[in-house]
Design an enzyme around this catalytic site. Structure first.
Site: not given
Length: 163
Positions: A17, A41, A91, A129
């Site tokens: 990040h 989440k 990613r 994360s």
């Protein structure tokens, strides 16, 4: 003025990040880091804690960067911020498929706001994360994945019995 929004939960903020924020701040006149909660989440940190975490960790990054909480559709938030672009980090191929679909939906909501993708630095591509939290919950070291103060935040949080 070119304004971009970089949205995310940042739970916790990772080195990936920080890399996207640093690189994104070079591309626009103003970068707004939008901290939100994803209903699918379970966050480790409150929004207030994540806002403080992001502000602390990016304080030394050059550029005009704001860190703002939001709890609305991304495109509504981007419009409120006067954004011309949404900044997203990629990613892997799996990220691209999800982000491509999201960009298409967002374009349907407002085709004046472009989605711009930045590839994560090769050394940071595996960091997520969700995986950082999982490693930490099982007692593994997360020092290679997050800023040192964030690693301390996570350890302190888990040590307090919050899981």
């Amino acid at each position: 003025m070119k304004v971009a929004v970089y949205p995310g939960t940042f739970d916790p903020l990772t080195l990936g990040h920080v890399d996207i924020i640093r690189r994104g701040a070079h591309l626009v006149d103003k970068l707004v880091v939008g901290v939100t909660t994803n209903p699918s989440k379970e966050p480790m940190f409150s929004v207030a804690e994540r806002l403080e975490m992001v502000r602390r960790e990016i304080a030394e990054i050059p550029g005009n960067i704001d860190v703002v909480e939001f709890d609305s559709l991304l495109m509504e938030f981007a419009e409120e911020q006067g954004a011309t672009a949404i900044l997203r980090g990629l990613r892997a191929v799996a990220d691209f498929e999800y982000e491509f679909q999201m960009a298409g939906m967002n374009q349907q909501l407002n085709d004046d706001i472009e989605t711009v993708f930045l590839m994560a630095d090769v050394s940071l591509q595996p960091i997520a994360s969700k995986l950082v939290k999982e490693i930490a919950r099982y007692g593994g070291s997360i020092d290679k994945f997050v800023p040192s103060a964030v690693a301390e935040d996570v350890r302190r949080h888990l040590g307090a019995g919050s899981r």
